[in-house]
Design a protein around this motif. Structure first.
Motif, short mmCIF file in Angstrom:
data_model
loop_
_atom_site.label_atom_id
_atom_site.label_comp_id
_atom_site.label_asym_id
_atom_site.label_seq_id
_atom_site.Cartn_x
_atom_site.Cartn_y
_atom_site.Cartn_z
N TYR A 158 -5.74 3.56 -5.05
CA TYR A 158 -5.75 4.08 -3.68
C TYR A 158 -7.11 3.84 -3.01
O TYR A 158 -7.18 3.61 -1.79
CB TYR A 158 -5.38 5.56 -3.66
N SER A 212 0.82 -1.21 0.00
CA SER A 212 0.00 0.00 0.00
C SER A 212 0.86 1.26 0.00
O SER A 212 0.52 2.24 -0.67
CB SER A 212 -0.93 0.01 1.22
N ILE A 243 -7.69 1.64 0.42
CA ILE A 243 -8.43 2.18 1.57
C ILE A 243 -9.51 1.21 2.01
O ILE A 243 -9.64 0.89 3.20
CB ILE A 243 -9.05 3.56 1.23
#
Length: 343
Positions: A291, A93, A295
């Motif tokens: 992204y 990430s 999340i």
């Protein structure tokens, strides 16, 4: 004047010597530190929090009940998420790169699916256990035994593991998506795709246990409301010792059901956005930005760290057990017989 402008910064690659390498995410030191702190804290909490839950239930004999065995097995699934999934996902990430090899990428995906489905099946069986306990607390010990709990645990683990490793280990999830996967594949990436057929199966495996839990907990709270009303109406009357005992048992079971209901809600709230996005993504061409995917995935991962916090807030026995473990008192002789459930 235009020639005086600095050239745009060159893209950093995950593997500098490979032209087919994925592009590395470039964060400034501040955000990079914050992200690693948030992800590592979640992983640490999932590992040590669930380890405390497992040690508490397995060490103290007073906690050896069918319900607590299910809770310990659920904690094991969350513990394994913290060990085998979250640390590696944290690097992916933050860096945008997968440095742990193609083989472990497959295992990582299989572990992710296995432990998620194992959790939801455990929670489903826990809800059924609580329904039996609340609806008939005195007969509950003869209906939901340790053997029944063991069967539920075995099913949860076997089905989840076989399904996930068969689906992701064989690549069946990418059938029909070969061209798209090939076009998006780069060295240092680890993002799987699930075709429309299998994403619907995944959704059903999430939705059906969820529906069962919603129906069962609705019934539980209706029964609890009726029992509370009945006890209130009897409060001014003289009750026998057997009725008093039954009331105490019913009250204890309702409290346990309420606490575990909170754990169910936390799980659904954590994983539902990810599941919904997966379905939408499969039917609209996988357009979710990376992204956003990260999340949603981390909201789901953080659920593995939430259950120990829920138990610490609502279970006095867990707080007592945690204190005994942390202070080393569990190493004393006969510590397993300490009373943790005093009324």
């Amino acid at each position: 004047m235009g020639s005086d402008l600095p050239p745009p910064p060159a893209e950093q690659l995950c593997f500098e010597n490979l032209n087919a390498s994925c592009v590395k995410i470039s964060y400034s030191p501040g955000p990079r530190l914050i992200l690693y702190t948030v992800f590592c804290f979640g992983s640490w909490l999932a590992v040590f929090g669930n380890l405390l839950v497992m040690i508490s239930i397995l060490h103290f004999k007073q906690l050896h009940s069918p319900t607590n065995l299910l809770i310990a097995s659920l904690a094991c699934a969350d513990f394994l998420v913290g060990v085998t999934v979250m640390p590696f996902s944290a690097v992916r990430s933050v860096e945008g790169c997968w440095y742990f090899g193609e083989s472990y990428c497959k295992f990582h995906t299989c572990f992710d699916g296995s432990f998620c489905y194992a959790s939801i099946f455990h929670l489903c069986f826990i809800s059924l256990d609580r329904y039996i306990a609340v609806s008939d607390p005195l007969l509950y010990p003869t209906r939901f035994t340790t053997s029944v709990s063991g069967i539920c645990i075995s099913f949860s683990w076997l089905f989840s593991t076989v399904y996930s490793f068969t689906l992701y280990g064989t690549g069946a999830n990418e059938a029909g998506l070969e061209e798209r996967v090939s076009a998006l594949t780069c060295v240092g990436g680890c993002q799987g795709a699930v075709n429309q057929s299998w994403v619907l199966v995944n959704f059903l495996l999430f939705f059906i246990p969820t529906l069962v839990m919603i129906v069962v907990y609705s019934k539980i709270f209706l029964i609890a409301k009726q029992q509370a009303r009945k006890m209130e109406s009897m409060s001014n009357n003289t009750v026998g010792s057997s009725d008093s005992y039954k009331d105490r048992v019913a009250r204890r079971e309702r409290k346990a059901a309420r606490t575990l209901g909170i754990a169910v809600i936390a799980f659904l709230v954590s994983w539902l956005p990810y599941i919904i996005d997966s379905i939408i993504d499969a039917f609209v061409g996988f357009i979710t930005p990376t992204y956003i995917f990260e999340i949603l995935a981390w909201i789901g991962y953080y659920n593995s760290a939430m259950n120990p916090l829920i138990y610490a807030l609502f279970y006095p026995w867990f707080r007592k057990a945690m204190k005994l473990i942390v202070t080393g008192q569990v190493l004393r002789e006969n510590s397993s017989t300490i009373n943790l459930l005093s009324e």
